[in-house]
Design an enzyme around this catalytic site. Structure first.
Site, PDB file in Angstrom:
ATOM      1  N   CYS A   1      48.446  16.622 -75.060  1.00  0.00           N
ATOM      2  CA  CYS A   1      47.011  17.290 -75.250  1.00  0.00           C
ATOM      3  C   CYS A   1      47.164  18.716 -75.662  1.00  0.00           C
ATOM      4  O   CYS A   1      46.346  19.426 -76.077  1.00  0.00           O
ATOM      5  CB  CYS A   1      46.147  17.256 -73.996  1.00  0.00           C
ATOM      6  SG  CYS A   1      45.853  15.581 -73.520  1.00  0.00           S
TER       7      CYS A   1
ATOM      8  N   TYR B   1      31.140   3.327 -71.563  1.00  0.00           N
ATOM      9  CA  TYR B   1      31.281   2.515 -72.624  1.00  0.00           C
ATOM     10  C   TYR B   1      30.114   1.212 -72.255  1.00  0.00           C
ATOM     11  O   TYR B   1      29.958   0.386 -73.038  1.00  0.00           O
ATOM     12  CB  TYR B   1      32.469   1.722 -72.383  1.00  0.00           C
ATOM     13  CG  TYR B   1      33.731   2.787 -72.616  1.00  0.00           C
ATOM     14  CD1 TYR B   1      34.097   3.148 -74.114  1.00  0.00           C
ATOM     15  CD2 TYR B   1      34.577   3.404 -71.848  1.00  0.00           C
ATOM     16  CE1 TYR B   1      34.708   4.222 -74.376  1.00  0.00           C
ATOM     17  CE2 TYR B   1      34.951   4.361 -72.059  1.00  0.00           C
ATOM     18  CZ  TYR B   1      35.531   4.774 -73.187  1.00  0.00           C
ATOM     19  OH  TYR B   1      36.282   5.659 -73.772  1.00  0.00           O
TER      20      TYR B   1
ATOM     21  N   LYS C   1      39.069  17.122 -64.594  1.00  0.00           N
ATOM     22  CA  LYS C   1      39.786  15.997 -65.280  1.00  0.00           C
ATOM     23  C   LYS C   1      41.008  15.678 -64.643  1.00  0.00           C
ATOM     24  O   LYS C   1      41.905  16.334 -64.464  1.00  0.00           O
ATOM     25  CB  LYS C   1      39.690  15.988 -66.726  1.00  0.00           C
ATOM     26  CG  LYS C   1      40.474  15.093 -67.530  1.00  0.00           C
ATOM     27  CD  LYS C   1      40.611  15.078 -69.006  1.00  0.00           C
ATOM     28  CE  LYS C   1      41.422  14.060 -69.625  1.00  0.00           C
ATOM     29  NZ  LYS C   1      41.668  14.431 -71.012  1.00  0.00           N
TER      30      LYS C   1
ATOM     31  N   ARG D   1      43.913   5.241 -74.058  1.00  0.00           N
ATOM     32  CA  ARG D   1      45.224   5.546 -75.085  1.00  0.00           C
ATOM     33  C   ARG D   1      45.650   4.450 -75.880  1.00  0.00           C
ATOM     34  O   ARG D   1      46.133   4.875 -77.044  1.00  0.00           O
ATOM     35  CB  ARG D   1      46.171   5.856 -73.841  1.00  0.00           C
ATOM     36  CG  ARG D   1      45.941   7.157 -73.291  1.00  0.00           C
ATOM     37  CD  ARG D   1      46.740   7.832 -72.017  1.00  0.00           C
ATOM     38  NE  ARG D   1      46.485   8.656 -71.291  1.00  0.00           N
ATOM     39  CZ  ARG D   1      46.864   9.156 -70.259  1.00  0.00           C
ATOM     40  NH1 ARG D   1      48.114   8.613 -69.794  1.00  0.00           N
ATOM     41  NH2 ARG D   1      46.447  10.280 -69.401  1.00  0.00           N
TER      42      ARG D   1
ATOM     43  N   ARG E   1      50.728  13.430 -67.988  1.00  0.00           N
ATOM     44  CA  ARG E   1      49.823  14.714 -68.152  1.00  0.00           C
ATOM     45  C   ARG E   1      49.652  15.470 -66.893  1.00  0.00           C
ATOM     46  O   ARG E   1      48.697  16.165 -66.802  1.00  0.00           O
ATOM     47  CB  ARG E   1      48.469  14.202 -68.784  1.00  0.00           C
ATOM     48  CG  ARG E   1      48.670  13.405 -70.212  1.00  0.00           C
ATOM     49  CD  ARG E   1      47.176  13.618 -70.761  1.00  0.00           C
ATOM     50  NE  ARG E   1      46.996  12.319 -71.790  1.00  0.00           N
ATOM     51  CZ  ARG E   1      47.656  12.195 -72.738  1.00  0.00           C
ATOM     52  NH1 ARG E   1      48.251  13.067 -73.318  1.00  0.00           N
ATOM     53  NH2 ARG E   1      47.340  11.232 -73.494  1.00  0.00           N
TER      54      ARG E   1
ATOM     55  N   GLU F   1      38.152  24.836 -60.881  1.00  0.00           N
ATOM     56  CA  GLU F   1      37.972  24.189 -62.209  1.00  0.00           C
ATOM     57  C   GLU F   1      36.560  24.506 -62.880  1.00  0.00           C
ATOM     58  O   GLU F   1      36.105  25.071 -63.751  1.00  0.00           O
ATOM     59  CB  GLU F   1      38.467  23.080 -62.691  1.00  0.00           C
ATOM     60  CG  GLU F   1      40.039  22.931 -62.335  1.00  0.00           C
ATOM     61  CD  GLU F   1      40.838  23.303 -63.662  1.00  0.00           C
ATOM     62  OE1 GLU F   1      40.135  23.776 -64.631  1.00  0.00           O
ATOM     63  OE2 GLU F   1      42.014  23.109 -63.628  1.00  0.00           O
TER      64      GLU F   1
ATOM     65  N   LYS G   1      35.852  13.791 -64.050  1.00  0.00           N
ATOM     66  CA  LYS G   1      36.432  12.186 -64.897  1.00  0.00           C
ATOM     67  C   LYS G   1      37.716  12.000 -64.112  1.00  0.00           C
ATOM     68  O   LYS G   1      38.463  12.814 -63.832  1.00  0.00           O
ATOM     69  CB  LYS G   1      36.474  12.698 -66.186  1.00  0.00           C
ATOM     70  CG  LYS G   1      37.348  11.772 -67.023  1.00  0.00           C
ATOM     71  CD  LYS G   1      37.531  12.351 -68.374  1.00  0.00           C
ATOM     72  CE  LYS G   1      38.455  11.095 -69.273  1.00  0.00           C
ATOM     73  NZ  LYS G   1      39.232  11.909 -69.926  1.00  0.00           N
TER      74      LYS G   1
ATOM     75  N   CYS H   1      40.414  17.718 -78.580  1.00  0.00           N
ATOM     76  CA  CYS H   1      41.776  17.620 -77.800  1.00  0.00           C
ATOM     77  C   CYS H   1      42.723  17.411 -79.161  1.00  0.00           C
ATOM     78  O   CYS H   1      42.623  17.145 -80.165  1.00  0.00           O
ATOM     79  CB  CYS H   1      41.769  16.576 -76.863  1.00  0.00           C
ATOM     80  SG  CYS H   1      43.053  16.822 -75.911  1.00  0.00           S
TER      81      CYS H   1
ATOM     82  N   SER I   1      37.682   4.464 -69.451  1.00  0.00           N
ATOM     83  CA  SER I   1      37.910   3.124 -70.038  1.00  0.00           C
ATOM     84  C   SER I   1      38.496   2.195 -68.919  1.00  0.00           C
ATOM     85  O   SER I   1      38.085   0.905 -68.881  1.00  0.00           O
ATOM     86  CB  SER I   1      38.908   3.322 -71.035  1.00  0.00           C
ATOM     87  OG  SER I   1      40.085   4.073 -70.772  1.00  0.00           O
TER      88      SER I   1
END
Ligand code: PBG
Ligand code: ZN
Length: 332
Positions: free
Chosen positions: A128, A321, A203, A213, A225, A241, A256, A118, A282
């Site tokens: 992006c 994570y 996404k 971020r 975005r 998509e 996502k 990206c 995140s």
């Protein structure tokens, strides 16, 4: 009326295990990493507890640890202080991701490396894609245009540079139309037909990306975005998509974020026969961590419940994570 004596099937742990429909395996977990320049660097990220920006030497140590826990795949994000309006630092041969991938491949065998492709971590404006309008000066938040096709050229260059460094998968996350095809084409033309593509297909424009971020320093300087990432009110669009990415040559597709999007995961899984990844992002991670720290929920229980639910919804792979800590628990 005949009935099934379900309570008998729940009576003890052994029987519950025997008839459980969903299992969580370490082999389906992907650990994300933030890699930065420097030596012996391990920088805390305030909004992402337990996750660090690591210099390559520390990254290698950590990936080795992950591998010893049974994690076979990592996802690499580059943290770059070097930024410009066209994201040129993103496709330098000696860029941070390129160096990190080369080193992982040199030092660690049998590990699959995915790289995020990206512009946002390498653009001064944090978007992006390439911002073309207004051309210069202060941009009103609601008046800017991303040049989709120009961005494709940059994404292709980034992907090729990652492939040259040895990435097994490149993962375009910019949500530009045609990004998978642009990357497939340049890879094939340059002899990298074996490099695979993980498409960030569905996404969504999401508030769950906040901590990421901060980690990358990629918060948009103006606007948001929503002109390129998906609208969370939509489901059919996710299928469009995903279908498009498959046609363009994606090897794995992704939904996502994950948690508030289990219905999307489920629908994608029912409609397509292709490996499906879910990104437990995140914000989802940090909210759980903070809640556990405050004693609102039991950390281990809630994480296992969440990840199992993502699998139950239909995800084959989970980028999380939590991957390392879960790998430890699953071993015990
Ligand atoms: C960059 C990118 C983002 C994430 C993965 N790749 C953030 C964004 O689109 O703003 C989010 C990951 C996370 O929150 O863990 N295109
Ligand atoms: Zn981006």
């Amino acid at each position: 009326m005949p009935f099934v004596r379900l309570r008998h099937l729940r009576k003890n742990a052994g029987v519950r295990d025997l008839v459980s429909e969903t299992g969580l395996a370490v082999s389906g977990l992907i650990m994300p990493y933030f890699v930065c320049e420097g030596k012996n660097t391990k920088e805390r990220i305030d909004s992402l507890p337990g996750i660090y920006r690591l210099s390559i030497d520390n990254l290698i140590k950590d990936v080795k640890e992950a591998k010893n826990l049974g994690i076979k795949t990592v996802l690499i994000f580059g943290v770059s202080k070097d930024k410009d309006s066209r994201a040129t630092p993103a496709y330098r041969k000696d860029g941070i991701v390129q160096k990190a991938v080369t080193q992982i491949k040199k030092d660690i065998g049998d590990i699959a490396v995915i790289t995020d492709v990206c512009l946002c971590g390498y653009t001064t404006h944090g978007h992006c894609g390439i911002v073309v309008s207004p051309a210069a000066g202060r941009r009103p938040p609601d008046k800017f245009i991303i040049d989709n096709d120009y961005t494709l050229e940059i994404l292709a260059k980034i992907a090729l540079s990652h492939a040259k460094a040895g990435a097994d998968f490149v993962a375009p996350s910019a949500m530009m139309d045609g990004q998978v095809k642009a990357i497939r084409d340049i890879l094939d033309m340059n002899g990298f037909s074996c490099t695979k593509i993980l498409g960030y297909s569905a996404k969504y424009a999401s508030s769950f990306y906040g901590p990421f971020r901060e980690a990358l320093g990629s918060r948009p300087e103006f606007g948001d975005r929503k002109t390129y990432q998906m609208d969370y009110r939509n489901t059919d669009e996710a299928l469009l998509e995903v279908g498009q990415d498959i046609k363009e040559g994606a090897d794995i597709v992704m939904v996502k974020p994950a948690l508030a999007y289990l219905d999307i995961i489920s629908r994608v899984k029912q409609n397509f026969n292709i490996p499906l990844a879910a990104f437990n992002v995140s914000g989802e991670y940090s909210l759980v961590k903070e809640g556990a720290k405050k004693g609102i929920v039991n950390e281990r229980d809630i994480i296992l419940e969440i990840l199992t639910a993502i699998k139950r919804a239909g995800a084959d792979l989970i980028i999380t994570y939590h991957a390392k800590e879960v790998a430890k628990w699953l071993r015990q």
